[in-house]
Design a protein around this motif. Structure first.
Motif, short mmCIF file in Angstrom:
data_model
loop_
_atom_site.label_atom_id
_atom_site.label_comp_id
_atom_site.label_asym_id
_atom_site.label_seq_id
_atom_site.Cartn_x
_atom_site.Cartn_y
_atom_site.Cartn_z
N SER A 12 0.82 -1.22 0.00
CA SER A 12 0.00 0.00 0.00
C SER A 12 0.85 1.27 0.00
O SER A 12 0.38 2.32 -0.43
CB SER A 12 -0.97 0.01 1.17
N SER A 13 2.10 1.20 0.44
CA SER A 13 2.96 2.39 0.43
C SER A 13 3.53 2.65 -0.97
O SER A 13 3.90 3.77 -1.29
CB SER A 13 4.10 2.25 1.45
N VAL A 14 3.58 1.62 -1.81
CA VAL A 14 4.13 1.77 -3.17
C VAL A 14 3.01 1.96 -4.20
O VAL A 14 3.20 2.65 -5.20
CB VAL A 14 5.01 0.53 -3.52
N TYR A 15 1.86 1.41 -3.91
CA TYR A 15 0.71 1.50 -4.83
C TYR A 15 0.42 2.93 -5.29
O TYR A 15 0.24 3.16 -6.49
CB TYR A 15 -0.50 0.84 -4.16
N PRO A 16 0.41 3.94 -4.39
CA PRO A 16 0.16 5.31 -4.87
C PRO A 16 1.20 5.80 -5.88
O PRO A 16 0.88 6.61 -6.75
CB PRO A 16 0.22 6.16 -3.59
N HIS A 17 2.41 5.29 -5.79
CA HIS A 17 3.45 5.67 -6.75
C HIS A 17 3.16 5.06 -8.12
O HIS A 17 3.41 5.69 -9.16
CB HIS A 17 4.84 5.24 -6.26
N TYR A 18 2.64 3.83 -8.14
CA TYR A 18 2.21 3.22 -9.40
C TYR A 18 1.11 4.07 -10.03
O TYR A 18 1.13 4.36 -11.23
CB TYR A 18 1.67 1.80 -9.19
N LEU A 19 0.13 4.48 -9.20
CA LEU A 19 -0.97 5.31 -9.70
C LEU A 19 -0.48 6.64 -10.22
O LEU A 19 -0.87 7.06 -11.32
CB LEU A 19 -2.00 5.55 -8.59
N ALA A 20 0.38 7.29 -9.46
CA ALA A 20 0.89 8.61 -9.86
C ALA A 20 1.67 8.52 -11.17
O ALA A 20 1.50 9.37 -12.06
CB ALA A 20 1.77 9.19 -8.76
N LYS A 21 2.48 7.49 -11.32
CA LYS A 21 3.26 7.32 -12.54
C LYS A 21 2.33 7.17 -13.74
O LYS A 21 2.55 7.78 -14.79
CB LYS A 21 4.16 6.08 -12.41
N ALA A 22 1.30 6.37 -13.59
CA ALA A 22 0.34 6.16 -14.68
C ALA A 22 -0.47 7.42 -14.96
O ALA A 22 -0.64 7.82 -16.12
CB ALA A 22 -0.57 4.99 -14.34
N GLU A 23 -0.97 8.05 -13.91
CA GLU A 23 -1.84 9.21 -14.07
C GLU A 23 -1.12 10.41 -14.65
O GLU A 23 -1.72 11.20 -15.38
CB GLU A 23 -2.53 9.55 -12.74
N ARG A 24 0.19 10.54 -14.40
CA ARG A 24 0.98 11.61 -15.01
C ARG A 24 0.97 11.50 -16.53
O ARG A 24 1.16 12.48 -17.24
CB ARG A 24 2.43 11.58 -14.52
N LYS A 25 0.77 10.29 -17.02
CA LYS A 25 0.76 10.03 -18.47
C LYS A 25 -0.65 9.79 -18.99
O LYS A 25 -0.86 9.14 -20.01
CB LYS A 25 1.65 8.82 -18.79
N ASN A 26 -1.64 10.32 -18.24
CA ASN A 26 -3.05 10.23 -18.64
C ASN A 26 -3.57 8.80 -18.71
O ASN A 26 -4.45 8.49 -19.50
CB ASN A 26 -3.30 10.97 -19.95
N ARG A 27 -3.03 7.93 -17.88
CA ARG A 27 -3.56 6.58 -17.74
C ARG A 27 -4.36 6.55 -16.44
O ARG A 27 -4.31 7.48 -15.65
CB ARG A 27 -2.43 5.54 -17.74
N THR A 28 -5.10 5.49 -16.21
CA THR A 28 -6.06 5.49 -15.10
C THR A 28 -5.73 4.48 -14.00
O THR A 28 -5.01 3.50 -14.22
CB THR A 28 -7.47 5.18 -15.63
N LYS A 29 -6.35 4.72 -12.84
CA LYS A 29 -6.28 3.78 -11.72
C LYS A 29 -6.84 2.44 -12.16
O LYS A 29 -6.30 1.39 -11.80
CB LYS A 29 -7.06 4.32 -10.53
N GLU A 30 -7.92 2.46 -12.93
CA GLU A 30 -8.54 1.23 -13.40
C GLU A 30 -7.55 0.40 -14.22
O GLU A 30 -7.52 -0.83 -14.10
CB GLU A 30 -9.80 1.53 -14.21
N GLU A 31 -6.74 1.06 -15.04
CA GLU A 31 -5.74 0.33 -15.84
C GLU A 31 -4.65 -0.25 -14.95
O GLU A 31 -4.22 -1.39 -15.16
CB GLU A 31 -5.14 1.26 -16.90
#
Length: 115
Positions: A12-31
């Motif tokens: 759970s401490s790393v998961y937000p970093h995965y989300l942020a990396k994806a969302e910075r490139k206009n990808r989604t949490k769902e993906e």
């Protein structure tokens, strides 16, 4: 690499970093979640529970319902190391996930990422 400190880090401490990396490139949490579910076999509810329970990476992968056999098709370099050449099984599982999230952030289509 047995006993590497990432093994005891909470997923759970790393998961937000995965989300942020994806969302910075206009990808989604769902993906991001779809990639993790494809890789591990967790349902969305089980994934949410693992995050809420703050399990570490070792527990996260040990408790995974069904690691996808197609994950072995994930190839390439992450953190300067070829994923397919990593000998430590747990580290390789972590790096498979890292590589797939990286591919998402680089704009690769989901059908290519999920092999």
């Amino acid at each position: 690499m047995a006993g590497h400190k990432i093994y005891k880090m909470s997923f759970s401490s790393v998961y937000p970093h995965y989300l942020a990396k994806a969302e910075r490139k206009n990808r989604t949490k769902e993906e991001v979640d779809e990639i993790i579910r494809w890789l591990t076999g967790y349902s969305q509810e089980e994934l949410k529970a693992q995050i809420e329970n703050e399990v570490n990476f070792e527990e996260f992968f040990d408790q995974a319902p069904a690691m996808n056999p197609a994950r072995r098709e994930v190839k390439g370099v992450i953190c300067g190391v070829r994923v397919e050449e990593i000998e430590e099984p747990l580290m390789q599982e972590i790096r498979y996930m890292d590589k797939m999230i990286d591919e998402l952030a680089k704009g690769k289509k989901m059908e290519k990422i999920l092999r």
